[in-house]
Design an enzyme around this catalytic site. Sequence first.
Site, short mmCIF file in Angstrom:
data_model
loop_
_atom_site.label_atom_id
_atom_site.label_comp_id
_atom_site.label_asym_id
_atom_site.label_seq_id
_atom_site.Cartn_x
_atom_site.Cartn_y
_atom_site.Cartn_z
N GLY A 1 -5.94 -12.83 -0.52
CA GLY A 1 -6.40 -11.61 -0.78
C GLY A 1 -6.88 -11.39 -2.36
N ASP A 2 -6.37 -10.44 -2.88
CA ASP A 2 -6.32 -10.23 -4.23
C ASP A 2 -5.76 -10.66 -5.12
OD1 ASP A 2 -4.16 -8.54 -3.58
OD2 ASP A 2 -4.70 -6.95 -4.79
N GLN B 1 13.85 -4.82 -5.72
CA GLN B 1 13.32 -5.85 -6.78
C GLN B 1 12.83 -4.89 -8.12
OE1 GLN B 1 9.71 -8.23 -5.88
NE2 GLN B 1 8.57 -7.19 -7.03
N GLU C 1 5.93 -4.15 -12.29
CA GLU C 1 7.28 -4.19 -12.09
C GLU C 1 7.93 -5.23 -13.37
OE1 GLU C 1 7.61 -2.18 -7.68
OE2 GLU C 1 8.35 -4.17 -8.13
N HIS D 1 0.71 -1.10 -0.09
CA HIS D 1 0.06 -0.10 0.00
C HIS D 1 0.89 1.37 -0.07
CE1 HIS D 1 -4.26 -1.65 0.79
NE2 HIS D 1 -3.48 -2.68 0.72
N HIS E 1 3.46 -13.94 -6.16
CA HIS E 1 2.28 -14.26 -5.47
C HIS E 1 1.25 -13.43 -6.35
CE1 HIS E 1 3.70 -10.30 -4.17
NE2 HIS E 1 2.60 -9.96 -3.58
N ASP F 1 -5.40 6.49 0.92
CA ASP F 1 -5.16 5.20 0.50
C ASP F 1 -6.87 4.55 0.56
OD1 ASP F 1 -3.51 2.64 0.19
OD2 ASP F 1 -4.94 2.21 1.61
N VAL G 1 15.48 -6.63 -1.19
CA VAL G 1 16.23 -6.65 -2.32
C VAL G 1 15.45 -5.49 -3.21
CG1 VAL G 1 16.71 -9.14 -2.67
CG2 VAL G 1 14.58 -8.26 -3.67
N1 UDP Z 1 9.50 -5.11 -2.36
C1 UDP Z 1 11.06 -4.95 -2.65
N2 UDP Z 1 11.73 -5.58 -2.15
C2 UDP Z 1 11.68 -6.69 -1.36
C3 UDP Z 1 10.19 -6.91 -0.91
C4 UDP Z 1 9.12 -6.03 -1.76
O1 UDP Z 1 11.21 -3.97 -3.33
O2 UDP Z 1 12.50 -7.40 -0.80
C5 UDP Z 1 8.73 -4.28 -3.25
C6 UDP Z 1 8.24 -4.77 -4.86
O3 UDP Z 1 9.34 -4.33 -5.78
C7 UDP Z 1 6.76 -4.19 -4.74
C8 UDP Z 1 6.29 -4.17 -3.43
O4 UDP Z 1 7.40 -4.32 -2.37
O5 UDP Z 1 7.15 -2.74 -5.21
C9 UDP Z 1 5.43 -5.31 -3.22
O6 UDP Z 1 4.19 -5.08 -3.62
P1 UDP Z 1 3.18 -5.94 -4.08
O7 UDP Z 1 1.98 -5.28 -4.62
O8 UDP Z 1 3.99 -6.85 -4.96
O9 UDP Z 1 3.10 -7.04 -3.02
P2 UDP Z 1 2.55 -6.96 -1.34
O10 UDP Z 1 3.75 -6.90 -0.60
O11 UDP Z 1 1.55 -5.79 -1.25
O12 UDP Z 1 1.97 -8.46 -1.18
N1 UDP Z 2 -8.89 -3.36 -1.09
C1 UDP Z 2 -10.24 -2.71 -1.43
N2 UDP Z 2 -11.06 -2.06 -0.77
C2 UDP Z 2 -10.75 -1.79 0.48
C3 UDP Z 2 -9.57 -2.53 1.11
C4 UDP Z 2 -8.78 -3.06 0.34
O1 UDP Z 2 -10.36 -2.75 -2.78
O2 UDP Z 2 -11.56 -1.09 1.28
C5 UDP Z 2 -8.18 -3.88 -1.88
C6 UDP Z 2 -6.82 -3.76 -1.83
O3 UDP Z 2 -6.20 -2.64 -2.29
C7 UDP Z 2 -6.17 -5.10 -2.04
C8 UDP Z 2 -7.08 -6.15 -1.72
O4 UDP Z 2 -8.35 -5.42 -1.55
O5 UDP Z 2 -6.14 -5.26 -3.45
C9 UDP Z 2 -6.63 -6.62 -0.19
O6 UDP Z 2 -5.77 -7.77 -0.59
P1 UDP Z 2 -4.94 -8.40 0.54
O7 UDP Z 2 -5.96 -9.24 1.47
O8 UDP Z 2 -3.91 -9.15 -0.39
O9 UDP Z 2 -4.35 -7.18 1.19
P2 UDP Z 2 -3.03 -6.39 0.76
O10 UDP Z 2 -2.44 -7.18 -0.35
O11 UDP Z 2 -3.55 -5.21 -0.18
O12 UDP Z 2 -2.28 -5.94 1.88
#
Ligand code: UDP
Ligand code: UDP
Length: 478
Positions: free
Chosen positions: A394-395, A356, A379, A29, A371, A126, A354
């Site tokens: 989740g999503d 990424q 990216e 987020h 995931h 957000d 890292v």
């Molecule tokens: N990320 C990174 N290095 C790490 C772990 C995560 O740069 O070691 C960054 C990644 O490039 C991305 C974000 O964290 O921009 C992860 O967002 P994403 O929506 O893919 O997954 P989430 O962490 O929300 O499940």
């Molecule tokens: N989200 C949404 N409305 C809300 C809260 C969350 O559309 O009120 C979305 C959020 O952006 C994400 C998903 O629902 O796409 C939540 O997924 P997840 O459980 O994986 O949490 P997150 O990876 O975003 O931390």
Amino acid sequence: PAMQSPGELNDGAYDAPHILFIPSAGIGHLTPVFRVIAGFSSRGIDVSVVTVLPTVSAAETDYFNGLFADYPAVRRVDMHLLPLDASEFTREDPFFLRWEALRRSVHLLRPIITNAAPRITAIITDITLTSCVIPIAKELDVPCHVLFPTAATMLSLNAYYPVYLEKLKGGPEPGVIGDAVDIPGVFRVPRSALPPALLDVNKLFTKQFIDNGRAIVKADGVLVNTFDAVEPAPLAALRGGKIVPGYPPVYTIGPLKSHATKAGDKPGDALLDEWLGKQRARSVVYVAFGNRSAARLDQIREIAAGLEDSGYPFLWVLKTTKVDREDDAELAEVLGDGYLERVKGRGIVTKGWVEQEELLKHPAVGMFVSHGGWNSALEASSAGVPLLVWPQLGDHRVNAMAAVRAGIGAWAEHWSWDGEDTLVTRQEIADKVKEVMADGKLRASVAVAREEAAKAVAEGGTSYRNMHDFIAKLKGGA
Ligand code: UDP
Ligand code: UDP
């Protein structure tokens, strides 16, 4: 201001914009929010950022510190969260709990907004806080925009879900989710691909989701980190009022570029670069499941063996807990006896952070087992790296569907996820990796997506123009 062309908007003839960003919790987020902040600050726009303390994870603290170190002009406004009585909730995810705590502390924003100097001219919140922030913004007469951190496909589900539940009320089993949710103009999301929490309308996440999905219609605009060519259908449906009539303007502004982080410069990076430099072009399998998906020990061992069996060099970012502060497991122990010695030189496993986005651009990287977090998906596509999406929670499954439709990845559709305990075997993992590595058709369509992504943010592209129009709107005080 309506008379001005966007090119003339920099001369401060109007109340200069001062934008208050209200980020939520979780790196996924924070990432898009920080990228927009960096872009605004680089353009000389005055920005304040509500910094909620304490953070859930250590990575978030580093991330905030990096932002303020890199952009000293960005104003930091600390907000100390009110404690949440967690006994009210059973077995809730720590990030969902944090969102709830934030939602319940949102009145603390009122003095932050009214005391700010110069005057706050617009708020960008957000998505998770939407239904709580909009009423305050309306009361104080400040325009309020929402930043949606994942795919437009997910945004369309968020918009449609409250409508779907209303429709159910007239049916034989109100509140019981059917086989699929058919989002008008988008696609049918099978029950099995919905964020699992949504199947229970009494879940904390679901209540937030529904409230935010309803309230977003009253926002002045929605910013999404995606681009038109990658998700045309949900964008057309949202913008055409097909899902909810009178939906606010949707500004696609992705793929958002990352900002340099001083905090991200870790000593390990040099070693990694050296290793990558030695690998053949497009040969490395990069494996990472985002910031908050933790695999079980037995599954971790199968992944380890599968990567070994695939025959490719690999780089694996491994997490064993949802919240990084709790992750004190020793890699050698987690991976089992002798594993690290066996793959030495061929495979790297790390628990650290890292860079990424940078890493994906390295010519040695050949595919990304992910995931399906949308930041990761974008990216990868910007770097022309095919995804093998293994959704965790989740999503992610909705994003996987969007990724397949966009031609940027393959989806391991039958691999287990959230709440399921079937093991994906080493054989399945090795086979799938080899299959994606050899998939020329996928590689070609990802190359097209990469071009489209570059076009979207280049001068005159869709995301470029949307960002420009949005900034013009902020400068016009609209
Ligand atoms: N990320 C990174 N290095 C790490 C772990 C995560 O740069 O070691 C960054 C990644 O490039 C991305 C974000 O964290 O921009 C992860 O967002 P994403 O929506 O893919 O997954 P989430 O962490 O929300 O499940
Ligand atoms: N989200 C949404 N409305 C809300 C809260 C969350 O559309 O009120 C979305 C959020 O952006 C994400 C998903 O629902 O796409 C939540 O997924 P997840 O459980 O994986 O949490 P997150 O990876 O975003 O931390």
